[in-house]
Write a protein that holds these residues in place. Sequence first.
Motif, PDB file in Angstrom:
ATOM      1  N   ASP A  28       0.845  -1.187   0.000  1.00  0.00           N
ATOM      2  CA  ASP A  28       0.000   0.000   0.000  1.00  0.00           C
ATOM      3  C   ASP A  28       0.887   1.246   0.000  1.00  0.00           C
ATOM      4  N   ALA A  29       0.278   2.416   0.125  1.00  0.00           N
ATOM      5  CA  ALA A  29       1.011   3.676   0.046  1.00  0.00           C
ATOM      6  C   ALA A  29       2.051   3.819   1.147  1.00  0.00           C
ATOM      7  N   THR A  30       1.872   3.110   2.263  1.00  0.00           N
ATOM      8  CA  THR A  30       2.836   3.206   3.366  1.00  0.00           C
ATOM      9  C   THR A  30       3.927   2.148   3.270  1.00  0.00           C
ATOM     10  N   GLY A  31       3.848   1.277   2.249  1.00  0.00           N
ATOM     11  CA  GLY A  31       4.843   0.226   2.087  1.00  0.00           C
ATOM     12  C   GLY A  31       4.454  -1.093   2.730  1.00  0.00           C
ATOM     13  N   LYS A  32       3.304  -1.134   3.387  1.00  0.00           N
ATOM     14  CA  LYS A  32       2.854  -2.358   4.064  1.00  0.00           C
ATOM     15  C   LYS A  32       2.270  -3.333   3.047  1.00  0.00           C
ATOM     16  N   VAL A  33       2.610  -4.602   3.218  1.00  0.00           N
ATOM     17  CA  VAL A  33       2.079  -5.658   2.353  1.00  0.00           C
ATOM     18  C   VAL A  33       1.104  -6.485   3.176  1.00  0.00           C
ATOM     19  N   GLY A  34      -0.103  -6.629   2.674  1.00  0.00           N
ATOM     20  CA  GLY A  34      -1.110  -7.408   3.372  1.00  0.00           C
ATOM     21  C   GLY A  34      -1.054  -8.869   2.953  1.00  0.00           C
ATOM     22  N   LYS A  35      -2.220  -9.475   2.902  1.00  0.00           N
ATOM     23  CA  LYS A  35      -2.332 -10.878   2.525  1.00  0.00           C
ATOM     24  C   LYS A  35      -3.646 -11.036   1.767  1.00  0.00           C
ATOM     25  N   VAL A  36      -3.616 -11.817   0.688  1.00  0.00           N
ATOM     26  CA  VAL A  36      -4.813 -12.045  -0.127  1.00  0.00           C
ATOM     27  C   VAL A  36      -4.966 -13.543  -0.359  1.00  0.00           C
ATOM     28  N   SER A  37      -6.172 -14.023  -0.198  1.00  0.00           N
ATOM     29  CA  SER A  37      -6.489 -15.410  -0.515  1.00  0.00           C
ATOM     30  C   SER A  37      -7.319 -15.418  -1.795  1.00  0.00           C
ATOM     31  N   VAL A  38      -6.817 -16.091  -2.823  1.00  0.00           N
ATOM     32  CA  VAL A  38      -7.542 -16.229  -4.089  1.00  0.00           C
ATOM     33  C   VAL A  38      -8.135 -17.636  -4.087  1.00  0.00           C
ATOM     34  N   THR A  39      -9.468 -17.711  -4.092  1.00  0.00           N
ATOM     35  CA  THR A  39     -10.154 -18.983  -3.878  1.00  0.00           C
ATOM     36  C   THR A  39     -11.097 -19.308  -5.027  1.00  0.00           C
ATOM     37  N   THR A  40     -11.056 -20.552  -5.467  1.00  0.00           N
ATOM     38  CA  THR A  40     -12.041 -21.089  -6.402  1.00  0.00           C
ATOM     39  C   THR A  40     -12.709 -22.287  -5.718  1.00  0.00           C
ATOM     40  N   LYS A  41     -13.637 -22.920  -6.415  1.00  0.00           N
ATOM     41  CA  LYS A  41     -14.284 -24.116  -5.849  1.00  0.00           C
ATOM     42  C   LYS A  41     -13.277 -25.238  -5.616  1.00  0.00           C
ATOM     43  N   ALA A  42     -12.192 -25.224  -6.383  1.00  0.00           N
ATOM     44  CA  ALA A  42     -11.215 -26.314  -6.310  1.00  0.00           C
ATOM     45  C   ALA A  42     -10.121 -26.098  -5.270  1.00  0.00           C
ATOM     46  N   GLY A  43      -9.952 -24.883  -4.812  1.00  0.00           N
ATOM     47  CA  GLY A  43      -8.893 -24.634  -3.837  1.00  0.00           C
ATOM     48  C   GLY A  43      -8.495 -23.175  -3.795  1.00  0.00           C
ATOM     49  N   GLN A  44      -7.355 -22.910  -3.140  1.00  0.00           N
ATOM     50  CA  GLN A  44      -6.948 -21.511  -2.987  1.00  0.00           C
ATOM     51  C   GLN A  44      -5.435 -21.379  -3.033  1.00  0.00           C
ATOM     52  N   GLN A  45      -4.994 -20.142  -3.297  1.00  0.00           N
ATOM     53  CA  GLN A  45      -3.600 -19.747  -3.178  1.00  0.00           C
ATOM     54  C   GLN A  45      -3.576 -18.498  -2.305  1.00  0.00           C
TER      55      GLN A  45
END
Length: 197
Positions: A28-45
């Motif tokens: 983000d603008a402050t340099g912080k990196v969050g976390k994202v879960s990308v999910t489908t019916k078959a699974g996630q990354q």
Amino acid sequence: MKNCTIFFAIVGLLLAGCSGTTVVLVPDATGKVGKVSVTTKAGQQVLSQSGASTFAGKADKIPTQVKVLDSTKIQNMFGTVLANEPAPPLHYSIYFQFGSAELLPESKPLLIKIFKSIEERKSCDTSIIGHSDRVGDNNTNKGISLARAESVANILKSIGLAGNCLDVRYYGENDPVVATADEVAEPKNRRVEIEVR
């Protein structure tokens, strides 16, 4: 076959109607990196580091293995989006005398700075939110917090800000920045928060 490639600063989601979605995690603008879960019916990354990316092509297939893109690749893929990304909101706090809508002397010069930042952004989207400490009953404190918010709004309007660009709200003692017991005077809670978008 339609392929929709999109860029997400923090949050990723799948778009209906696309044959697939690429999700890239950036700070983000402050340099912080969050976390994202990308999910489908078959699974996630799960993406949890800067530049991490995955592609979700179909709902019944797991998103591709996470790979990390370098800044050049991200710029090549999403340079136009990055160039048009809106600036993050600016946040200010203005403080008040005990039990009143009278600004503390050190808060007065900040209003000119706030007005200038609104002008520089050419913004017509500013929230002004009044607060109080917990001395007195909540109904009285709601009235004080409203008077504080209106006071700041009136000052900004007198400097030249259009009234239709302001959203004035008040919370009384219900949203303290410093948690206290009832009837405790806390100067940091006697405030107006201003958010310029």
